[in-house]
Design an enzyme around this catalytic site. Structure first.
Site: not given
Ligand code: FRU
Length: 552
Positions: A72, A251
């Site tokens: 990420d 998420e």
């Protein structure tokens, strides 16, 4: 060199030796003494060529780590003339592991300089995803009357009492433009004992309620907290149970307000990534909600079962937006991790693994009663155009496809396609060998698709070879496609970013030919532009090396 050698990170030593080695290689292949001394530019050029030969999928225009594993994007913030990009990083392996925050800075979102690792795991655990904000008014008291950067992230470890995974929110701060980081002494600042999934905080200043707002995720919902000082947080609301897609764990949330076209209205956008689920072929992907934020919680404008996807490709995950882009600029810019948890640990990239999407500007527009997101790469990407070829008014029929030799394997393609009587138009991106990536539009089904089943290396995971797409309505019988091709990926933007498909590809040989064809009937390419793109150098920043010692 201001720091002693033993304070250098392993990666920095590797980069320095690689640089010296490349310089040495040039010296030994030249005659004469002085004339043989290479310039820094020549050494960088040689390094770039070497990297290309060694590693054919290393992207030329997309951001990727200098080596090893990345997932990420984290801590996206603009501060004092620099865009910061931190990222989930495992510096000792090309597979996911104990997470650190890697770091890069850029003046323009296109040219990135790698910086040393910003955050290392510590006694509270690994450093999972999170954000950065500028604490302009020293509300945290960490900046002695000035301002600076605060990172708010998830500390992940195991609870000693229960043996269960534990996720808590913590702070780190930097007083020198993100060069060195200090963990806050009172970490963690937010814990909820009963929640096992409790992560990925995204924080922004909410002027109406004069406080910071944090959105984070807890398995099947998002939670909202408020704070005056970034340190003490109070729960203000929850959203998400039974809303949107729950194909996987929630998420990486993000929450921001955007104008709806030129209507004078604005709406709030809540972005939620959803993790992989073995029974869902799409793997991990990102949804968004449109609605209101009242300072405490998010209120969905749509019915709970209405699902909107950010991207219809397989490789755009965990995308979040930059904080603190100046108001005069006014853009909301997002970047995503260009992979999918389904196969992210298996992609055939070599010593590095993981890349980001192009940075994209997000906008809202009204479509058939709905407000929807559109996205286009930031205009700064245009500076990468090297040479361009333009054609107008090309009629394409089944027997007479339009073909073009490409000038390199980094391309931007713009096609205005008049569908006429053609029932399916295809753009094939072909390598010298057998492999090809197909982009197509089925006019009858109003369906834009991408087929990577024959795109090169696909057998590293059973769900990689696939065709997938999205509904796309033509506008007055026409569609517009803008495509960015890199050595490891293709990004397709249709009708000014109303529908986007982002996909990794691993062609066996570089793409060198392009073919536009119609299955039957005829289509007309009203205009067709193809730009060869420059490969972006991603240098490793050499000075201002912080040491682990700073990371208290
Ligand atoms: C999303 C994610 C986050 C987590 C991080 C760990 O891809 O699973 O929820 O913080 O990756 O690396």
């Amino acid at each position: 060199m201001r720091n002693s050698l033993n304070k250098l990170e392993k990666q920095q030593i590797i980069s320095m030796l690689t640089f010296a080695n490349a310089g040495g290689a040039l010296v030994t292949t030249r005659k004469g003494a002085l004339q043989s001394m290479p310039t820094t530019e020549e050494i960088h050029k040689l390094l770039e060529t070497n990297i290309r030969n060694e590693d054919k999928y290393k992207p030329g225009v997309h951001f990727s780590p200098p080596s090893h594993w990345m997932n990420d994007p984290n801590g996206l913030v603009y501060y004092e003339g620099e865009y910061h990009l931190f990222y989930q990083y495992h510096p000792y392996s090309n597979k996911w592991g104990p997470m650190h925050w890697g770091h890069a800075v850029s003046p323009d979102l296109v040219h990135w300089e790698h910086r040393p690792i910003a955050l290392f795991p510590d006694e509270h655990g690994a450093i999972f995803s999170g954000c950065c904000v500028v604490d302009w008014n020293n509300s945290s008291g960490l900046f002695e009357g000035s301002h600076g950067l605060v990172a708010i992230f998830t500390h992940a470890d195991t609870c000693p009492k229960t043996g269960q995974p534990r996720q808590r929110q913590s702070l780190a701060y930097s007083r020198d433009k993100g060069r060195t980081w200090h963990k806050y002494e009172g970490n963690p600042v937010l814990a909820e004992e009963d929640l096992i999934d409790f992560r990925d905080p995204k924080v922004f200043w909410h002027p109406q309620s004069e406080r910071w707002v944090m959105v984070l995720v807890a398995g099947d919902h998002a939670r909202f907290y408020g704070s005056k000082n970034l340190i003490e947080w109070t729960l203000t609301g929850e959203f998400g149970k039974g809303e949107g897609s729950h194909d996987g764990v929630w998420e990486c949330p993000d929450l921001f307000e955007l104008p709806v076209g030129d209507s004078g209205r604005s709406k709030w956008v809540l972005i939620i990534s959803i993790g992989d689920n073995p029974s869902i072929p799409e793997g991990s992907r990102t949804q968004y909600f449109i609605g209101e934020f009242d300072g405490n919680t998010f209120i969905n404008d749509n019915w709970p079962d209405h699902i909107m996807w950010l991207d219809y490709g397989r490789d755009n995950y965990a995308g979040v937006t930059w904080s603190d882009i100046p108001e005069q600029d006014g853009r909301r810019v997002i970047i995503g991790w260009m992979s999918n948890w389904k196969y992210a640990n298996e992609t055939p990239t070599g010593a590095w693994r993981g890349a980001m999407t192009l940075p994209r500007v997000l906008s809202l527009t009204s479509r058939d009663e709905d407000v929807v997101l559109t996205q286009m790469p930031v205009r700064e990407v245009e500076q990468l155009r090297k040479t361009s070829v333009s054609r107008d008014n090309i009629t394409v029929m089944a027997e007479t496809p339009f073909t073009l030799q490409t000038n390199g394997d980094l391309l931007e393609i713009e096609a205005d396609i008049d569908l006429r009587s053609g029932n399916e138009v295809q753009i094939r991106l072909k390598s010298s060998g057998e492999s090809e990536t197909r982009i197509g539009y089925d006019a009858e089904r109003e369906w834009l698709f991408m087929d990577r089943s024959n795109s090169g290396l696909t057998d590293f995971h059973s769900s990689f070879a696939c065709e997938h797409g999205a509904r796309l309505a033509p506008i007055n019988g026409k569609i517009k496609l803008q495509i960015w091709l890199d050595r490891n990926a293709v990004e397709i933007y249709a009708n000014e970013g109303l529908v986007v498909l982002t996909d990794q590809i691993f062609p066996e040989a570089p793409i060198e030919r392009l073919e536009v064809s119609a299955n039957s009937g005829q289509v007309v390419l009203n205009s067709f532009h193809i730009h060869a793109l420059k490969s972006v150098p991603f240098p490793i920043g050499a000075d201002e090396v912080p040491s682990r010692g700073n990371d208290a």
